[in-house]
Write an enzyme that holds these catalytic residues in place. Structure first.
Site, PDB file in Angstrom:
ATOM      1  N   ARG A 156     -60.125 -22.720  24.652  1.00  0.00           N
ATOM      2  CA  ARG A 156     -59.275 -21.691  24.065  1.00  0.00           C
ATOM      3  C   ARG A 156     -59.491 -20.339  24.734  1.00  0.00           C
ATOM      4  NH1 ARG A 156     -58.288 -24.230  18.868  1.00  0.00           N
ATOM      5  NH2 ARG A 156     -56.705 -23.124  17.687  1.00  0.00           N
TER       6      ARG A 156
ATOM      7  N   ARG B 113     -53.250 -15.402  14.140  1.00  0.00           N
ATOM      8  CA  ARG B 113     -53.605 -16.494  15.053  1.00  0.00           C
ATOM      9  C   ARG B 113     -52.721 -16.481  16.301  1.00  0.00           C
ATOM     10  NH1 ARG B 113     -52.846 -20.596  10.822  1.00  0.00           N
ATOM     11  NH2 ARG B 113     -53.102 -22.277  12.325  1.00  0.00           N
TER      12      ARG B 113
ATOM     13  N   ARG C  64     -53.423 -26.460   5.223  1.00  0.00           N
ATOM     14  CA  ARG C  64     -54.645 -25.905   5.803  1.00  0.00           C
ATOM     15  C   ARG C  64     -54.860 -24.503   5.284  1.00  0.00           C
ATOM     16  NH1 ARG C  64     -54.831 -26.947  12.256  1.00  0.00           N
ATOM     17  NH2 ARG C  64     -55.513 -24.783  12.191  1.00  0.00           N
TER      18      ARG C  64
ATOM     19  N   ARG D 277     -46.587 -26.863   7.525  1.00  0.00           N
ATOM     20  CA  ARG D 277     -47.453 -27.957   7.977  1.00  0.00           C
ATOM     21  C   ARG D 277     -48.282 -28.521   6.830  1.00  0.00           C
ATOM     22  NH1 ARG D 277     -51.101 -27.094  13.184  1.00  0.00           N
ATOM     23  NH2 ARG D 277     -51.620 -25.110  12.222  1.00  0.00           N
TER      24      ARG D 277
ATOM     25  N   LYS E 113     -49.997 -29.779  19.469  1.00  0.00           N
ATOM     26  CA  LYS E 113     -51.122 -30.327  20.239  1.00  0.00           C
ATOM     27  C   LYS E 113     -51.784 -31.487  19.508  1.00  0.00           C
ATOM     28  CE  LYS E 113     -53.753 -26.625  20.376  1.00  0.00           C
ATOM     29  NZ  LYS E 113     -52.986 -25.606  19.641  1.00  0.00           N
TER      30      LYS E 113
HETATM   31  P1  AMP Z   1     -57.076 -25.704  15.335  1.00  0.00           P
HETATM   32  O1  AMP Z   1     -57.210 -26.828  14.388  1.00  0.00           O
HETATM   33  O2  AMP Z   1     -57.151 -26.122  16.777  1.00  0.00           O
HETATM   34  O3  AMP Z   1     -55.868 -24.841  15.060  1.00  0.00           O
HETATM   35  O4  AMP Z   1     -58.363 -24.757  15.116  1.00  0.00           O
HETATM   36  C1  AMP Z   1     -58.594 -24.132  13.874  1.00  0.00           C
HETATM   37  C2  AMP Z   1     -59.586 -22.994  14.027  1.00  0.00           C
HETATM   38  O5  AMP Z   1     -60.845 -23.491  14.494  1.00  0.00           O
HETATM   39  C3  AMP Z   1     -59.202 -21.910  15.021  1.00  0.00           C
HETATM   40  O6  AMP Z   1     -58.312 -20.947  14.479  1.00  0.00           O
HETATM   41  C4  AMP Z   1     -60.576 -21.319  15.334  1.00  0.00           C
HETATM   42  O7  AMP Z   1     -61.024 -20.500  14.267  1.00  0.00           O
HETATM   43  C5  AMP Z   1     -61.466 -22.556  15.363  1.00  0.00           C
HETATM   44  N1  AMP Z   1     -61.525 -23.169  16.715  1.00  0.00           N
HETATM   45  C6  AMP Z   1     -61.067 -24.398  17.077  1.00  0.00           C
HETATM   46  N2  AMP Z   1     -61.280 -24.634  18.378  1.00  0.00           N
HETATM   47  C7  AMP Z   1     -61.888 -23.525  18.866  1.00  0.00           C
HETATM   48  C8  AMP Z   1     -62.359 -23.143  20.164  1.00  0.00           C
HETATM   49  N3  AMP Z   1     -62.219 -23.964  21.219  1.00  0.00           N
HETATM   50  N4  AMP Z   1     -62.934 -21.922  20.299  1.00  0.00           N
HETATM   51  C9  AMP Z   1     -63.079 -21.100  19.255  1.00  0.00           C
HETATM   52  N5  AMP Z   1     -62.662 -21.383  18.013  1.00  0.00           N
HETATM   53  C10 AMP Z   1     -62.063 -22.590  17.799  1.00  0.00           C
END
Ligand code: AMP
Length: 220
Positions: free
Chosen positions: A90, A167, A155, A126, A15
């Protein structure tokens, strides 16, 4: 006509990479809620520290807080000509809130489908830039960001095998229902995200171009 895109898909489905390419190609901002939260965590703010604790365990932040963050971000002038949302919505309540924010303005929904085994492998390998948040692509050196020269790091939530697995479980429980929420819309598209990034980007651009007439119709 504004181009509003939502990128759906499990963790490490591509994404972020695809959102960044598309945003650059179309001259509209990529809005990544994960990046916003990681920035907040680095700044040491109260939200950032709370977010970091949840992110490091692979848990989601609560809907109200995420909706408020995105509402504020979408209200900024640079999002008026369109945006690519990466990591939001999400959950179904987040998607319902986004629909209310859009007030009938069309959104293109892209789902990147990738098998779990590939996702786990991708999370494990990653690398992301600690300076500009770029996601390393095939062909980049292991340590240096090809965009800004910053340091590539792993990360925190990619480091632990249990968190990686968790996750995917959280995605299946909280985010997969979004596919049913959006599937019936004419602007919903699912793309095979297991292909190389260039192929995905090509297909994504073609689908968005093909959707242009539908994507300009306001929803009732
Ligand atoms: P990502 O970089 O999109 O994988 O997001 C990393 C982390 O940020 C996720 O595992 C959640 O803990 C938090 N996070 C990001 N976007 C959201 C969202 N829309 N709702 C809730 N938690 C989020």
């Amino acid at each position: 006509m504004a181009l509003n895109v939502v990128m759906l898909g499990p963790p490490a489905s591509g994404k972020g990479t695809q959102a960044a390419r598309l945003a650059q190609a179309r001259g509209i901002p990529k809005i990544s809620t994960g990046d916003i939260l990681r920035e907040a965590a680095q700044s040491g703010s109260e939200l950032g520290l709370r977010a970091k604790a949840l992110m490091d365990r692979g848990e989601l932040l609560n809907d109200e807080e995420m909706i408020a963050i995105v509402r504020e971000r979408l209200a900024r002038p640079d999002a008026a000509r369109g945006f690519i949302l990466d990591g939001f919505p999400r959950t179904v309540p987040q998607a319902q809130a986004l629909d209310r924010m859009m007030q009938g303005e069309p959104i293109v929904i892209i789902d990147l489908a990738v098998p779990d085994a590939d996702l786990l492998k991708r999370m494990q390998t990653r690398r992301v830039c600690s300076n500009c948040a770029s996601i390393a692509e095939p062909g980049w050196s292991k340590d240096t960001c090809a965009r800004c020269g910053g340091q590539l790091v792993t990360r925190a939530d990619d480091e632990d095998e249990r968190v990686r697995q968790h996750r995917l479980e959280v995605y299946a429980r909280e985010s997969k229902p979004l596919l049913d929420y959006y599937r019936g819309r004419p602007t919903f598209q699912s793309i095979n995200g297991a292909q190389p990034p260039d192929r995905v980007a090509h297909e994504l651009a073609a689908r968005i171009d093909a959707l242009a007439p539908v994507a300009s119709e306001r929803r009732p």
